[in-house]
Enzyme design. Structure first.
Site, PDB file in Angstrom:
ATOM      1  N   ASN A   1      47.024   4.006 -21.686  1.00 11.92           N
ATOM      2  CA  ASN A   1      48.475   4.994 -21.630  1.00 11.92           C
ATOM      3  C   ASN A   1      49.129   4.743 -22.648  1.00 11.92           C
ATOM      4  O   ASN A   1      50.292   4.921 -22.648  1.00 11.92           O
ATOM      5  CB  ASN A   1      49.068   4.928 -20.085  1.00 11.92           C
ATOM      6  CG  ASN A   1      49.315   3.411 -19.969  1.00 11.92           C
ATOM      7  OD1 ASN A   1      49.223   2.569 -20.696  1.00 11.92           O
ATOM      8  ND2 ASN A   1      49.808   3.213 -18.695  1.00 11.92           N
TER       9      ASN A   1
ATOM     10  N   ARG B   1      61.301   3.213 -20.295  1.00 11.16           N
ATOM     11  CA  ARG B   1      60.264   3.449 -19.507  1.00 11.16           C
ATOM     12  C   ARG B   1      60.516   4.948 -19.136  1.00 11.16           C
ATOM     13  O   ARG B   1      59.278   5.462 -18.823  1.00 11.16           O
ATOM     14  CB  ARG B   1      60.594   2.696 -18.018  1.00 11.16           C
ATOM     15  CG  ARG B   1      60.070   1.093 -18.277  1.00 11.16           C
ATOM     16  CD  ARG B   1      60.165   0.602 -17.017  1.00 11.16           C
ATOM     17  NE  ARG B   1      59.149   0.635 -15.771  1.00 11.16           N
ATOM     18  CZ  ARG B   1      57.941   0.389 -15.746  1.00 11.16           C
ATOM     19  NH1 ARG B   1      57.315  -0.420 -16.540  1.00 11.16           N
ATOM     20  NH2 ARG B   1      57.183   0.986 -14.587  1.00 11.16           N
TER      21      ARG B   1
ATOM     22  N   PHE C   1      41.987  -2.998 -10.930  1.00 10.05           N
ATOM     23  CA  PHE C   1      41.795  -2.606 -12.403  1.00 10.05           C
ATOM     24  C   PHE C   1      42.056  -3.629 -13.484  1.00 10.05           C
ATOM     25  O   PHE C   1      42.060  -3.668 -14.519  1.00 10.05           O
ATOM     26  CB  PHE C   1      42.872  -1.482 -12.475  1.00 10.05           C
ATOM     27  CG  PHE C   1      44.433  -1.931 -12.566  1.00 10.05           C
ATOM     28  CD1 PHE C   1      45.097  -2.391 -13.402  1.00 10.05           C
ATOM     29  CD2 PHE C   1      45.057  -1.492 -11.010  1.00 10.05           C
ATOM     30  CE1 PHE C   1      46.301  -2.893 -13.037  1.00 10.05           C
ATOM     31  CE2 PHE C   1      46.381  -1.535 -11.012  1.00 10.05           C
ATOM     32  CZ  PHE C   1      46.929  -2.461 -12.044  1.00 10.05           C
TER      33      PHE C   1
ATOM     34  N   THR D   1      52.757   6.228 -15.591  1.00  7.31           N
ATOM     35  CA  THR D   1      51.778   5.167 -15.652  1.00  7.31           C
ATOM     36  C   THR D   1      50.572   5.936 -16.100  1.00  7.31           C
ATOM     37  O   THR D   1      49.735   5.645 -17.231  1.00  7.31           O
ATOM     38  CB  THR D   1      51.545   4.261 -14.489  1.00  7.31           C
ATOM     39  OG1 THR D   1      52.559   3.521 -14.239  1.00  7.31           O
ATOM     40  CG2 THR D   1      50.281   3.127 -15.114  1.00  7.31           C
TER      41      THR D   1
ATOM     42  N   HIS E   1      53.410   0.281 -23.429  1.00  8.42           N
ATOM     43  CA  HIS E   1      53.956  -0.607 -22.235  1.00  8.42           C
ATOM     44  C   HIS E   1      55.336  -0.777 -22.553  1.00  8.42           C
ATOM     45  O   HIS E   1      56.248  -0.912 -23.469  1.00  8.42           O
ATOM     46  CB  HIS E   1      53.322  -2.117 -22.290  1.00  8.42           C
ATOM     47  CG  HIS E   1      53.930  -2.840 -21.581  1.00  8.42           C
ATOM     48  ND1 HIS E   1      53.745  -2.941 -20.237  1.00  8.42           N
ATOM     49  CD2 HIS E   1      55.131  -4.022 -21.679  1.00  8.42           C
ATOM     50  CE1 HIS E   1      54.573  -4.138 -19.626  1.00  8.42           C
ATOM     51  NE2 HIS E   1      55.143  -4.760 -20.656  1.00  8.42           N
TER      52      HIS E   1
ATOM     53  N   LYS F   1      49.913   0.131 -27.405  1.00  6.93           N
ATOM     54  CA  LYS F   1      48.950  -0.463 -26.860  1.00  6.93           C
ATOM     55  C   LYS F   1      47.575  -0.010 -27.698  1.00  6.93           C
ATOM     56  O   LYS F   1      47.575   0.886 -28.535  1.00  6.93           O
ATOM     57  CB  LYS F   1      48.376   0.172 -25.456  1.00  6.93           C
ATOM     58  CG  LYS F   1      49.478  -0.348 -24.509  1.00  6.93           C
ATOM     59  CD  LYS F   1      49.027  -0.119 -23.118  1.00  6.93           C
ATOM     60  CE  LYS F   1      49.953  -0.605 -21.901  1.00  6.93           C
ATOM     61  NZ  LYS F   1      49.687  -0.222 -20.751  1.00  6.93           N
TER      62      LYS F   1
HETATM   63  N1  UDP Z   1      46.707   0.359 -14.880  1.00  7.59           N
HETATM   64  C1  UDP Z   1      45.268   0.548 -14.509  1.00  7.59           C
HETATM   65  N2  UDP Z   1      45.095   1.451 -13.392  1.00  7.59           N
HETATM   66  C2  UDP Z   1      46.104   1.618 -12.368  1.00  7.59           C
HETATM   67  C3  UDP Z   1      47.322   1.314 -12.699  1.00  7.59           C
HETATM   68  C4  UDP Z   1      47.666   0.627 -13.884  1.00  7.59           C
HETATM   69  O1  UDP Z   1      44.572   0.567 -15.250  1.00  7.59           O
HETATM   70  O2  UDP Z   1      45.829   1.994 -11.340  1.00  7.59           O
HETATM   71  C5  UDP Z   1      47.006  -0.154 -16.072  1.00  7.59           C
HETATM   72  C6  UDP Z   1      47.834   0.513 -17.187  1.00  7.59           C
HETATM   73  O3  UDP Z   1      47.420   0.438 -18.477  1.00  7.59           O
HETATM   74  C7  UDP Z   1      49.238   0.087 -16.899  1.00  7.59           C
HETATM   75  C8  UDP Z   1      48.972  -1.528 -16.761  1.00  7.59           C
HETATM   76  O4  UDP Z   1      47.738  -1.445 -15.916  1.00  7.59           O
HETATM   77  O5  UDP Z   1      50.118   0.428 -17.860  1.00  7.59           O
HETATM   78  C9  UDP Z   1      50.185  -2.139 -15.815  1.00  7.59           C
HETATM   79  O6  UDP Z   1      50.352  -1.492 -14.697  1.00  7.59           O
HETATM   80  P1  UDP Z   1      51.785  -0.987 -14.026  1.00  7.59           P
HETATM   81  O7  UDP Z   1      51.697  -0.797 -12.622  1.00  7.59           O
HETATM   82  O8  UDP Z   1      52.498  -2.254 -14.361  1.00  7.59           O
HETATM   83  O9  UDP Z   1      52.373   0.005 -14.884  1.00  7.59           O
HETATM   84  P2  UDP Z   1      53.215   0.163 -15.965  1.00  7.59           P
HETATM   85  O10 UDP Z   1      54.328  -0.754 -15.667  1.00  7.59           O
HETATM   86  O11 UDP Z   1      52.672  -0.087 -17.368  1.00  7.59           O
HETATM   87  O12 UDP Z   1      53.855   1.770 -15.975  1.00  7.59           O
HETATM   88 MG    MG Z   2      54.244  -2.683 -15.048  1.00  9.00          MG
END
Ligand code: UDP
Ligand code: MG
Length: 218
Positions: free
Chosen positions: A130, A100, A72, A106, A133, A26
């Site tokens: 973070n 993952r 978000f 996350t 992805h 990212k």
């Molecule tokens: N994200 C955020 N706030 C939250 C949860 C997620 O800004 O409370 C962002 C974060 O960058 C995350 C992305 O949205 O990686 C996608 O969220 P997801 O729940 O799919 O998490 P991931 O699969 O990336 O772990």
């Molecule tokens: Mg996701």
């Protein structure tokens, strides 16, 4: 105790399912991309494809459509379109789950507490920025790979019997000839020699029959 082996029922070769996943570095972590790629390779992944892209907010909204409507979402879209990202197709056994796991939780703060060696702990900033992805399943991996690499072929990689049949039919006879010739010649750079040999002895290369030769004007 007897040794436990993974039998696939057609011989003694265990079935290894090579999976593909989409990984993104990212915007906040792109300046650490080289280090992250080193960890990717050390962790047994092969990088099949890689590109650097700067997504528009519209493309980012499409990519993260599943999160549309969440609190978000607007800031996620702004962040992910704020600069270039690096998209990679990674392959290895259990690539989706393993990537993952390597990425970590996350939220980067939580990652630093519970998974200090994960990429998000090491390179992430907060709960949004973070660093990386990873696709969360087979269906999303296919969709996301197609999204970032529209020309790629996402058919499953053959394994086990299917792979052996394919190799036996498509390459082994030619390879055997090439390797026999290689052993006779013992060239200084055997890999380059074999590459050249395969180019000139490729049974699938287009052949121009004499009778189709174009007559040059006198
Ligand atoms: N994200 C955020 N706030 C939250 C949860 C997620 O800004 O409370 C962002 C974060 O960058 C995350 C992305 O949205 O990686 C996608 O969220 P997801 O729940 O799919 O998490 P991931 O699969 O990336 O772990
Ligand atoms: Mg996701």
């Amino acid at each position: 105790m007897p040794e436990v082996t993974m039998e696939n029922g057609d011989g003694d070769v265990p079935e290894i399912v090579v999976e593909r996943t989409l990984a993104l570095i990212k915007p906040d972590a792109v300046h650490r991309a080289e280090e992250i790629e080193e960890i990717v390779l050390e962790s047994g992944f092969t990088i099949l494809q890689k590109r650097r892209i700067h997504l528009t907010p519209e493309q980012t909204s499409d990519f993260y459509a599943e999160h549309y409507g969440k609190m978000f979402f607007p800031s996620l879209v702004a962040y992910m379109s704020s600069g270039p990202i690096i998209a990679m197709v990674l392959a290895r056994e259990n690539a989706i789950g393993y990537w993952r796991e390597l990425a970590g939780p996350t939220n980067s703060f939580k990652a630093r507490e519970t998974h200090p060696d994960s990429l998000r702990a090491l390179y992430g900033t907060d709960d949004q920025r973070n660093a990386v992805h990873g696709s969360d399943g087979v269906t999303s991996a296919e969709r996301e790979i197609r999204f970032m690499f529209p020309d790629s072929i996402v058919e499953p990689i053959p394994a086990g019997m299917v792979a052996r049949d394919y190799l036996a039919r498509a390459v082994n006879p030619t390879l055997l000839k090439g390797l026999t010739e290689l052993c006779k010649q013992k060239p200084e750079d055997p890999c380059m020699w074999l590459a050249d040999w395969l180019l000139s002895n490729n049974p699938n290369k287009p052949q121009v029959a004499d009778r189709y030769a174009v007559q040059e004007p006198m």
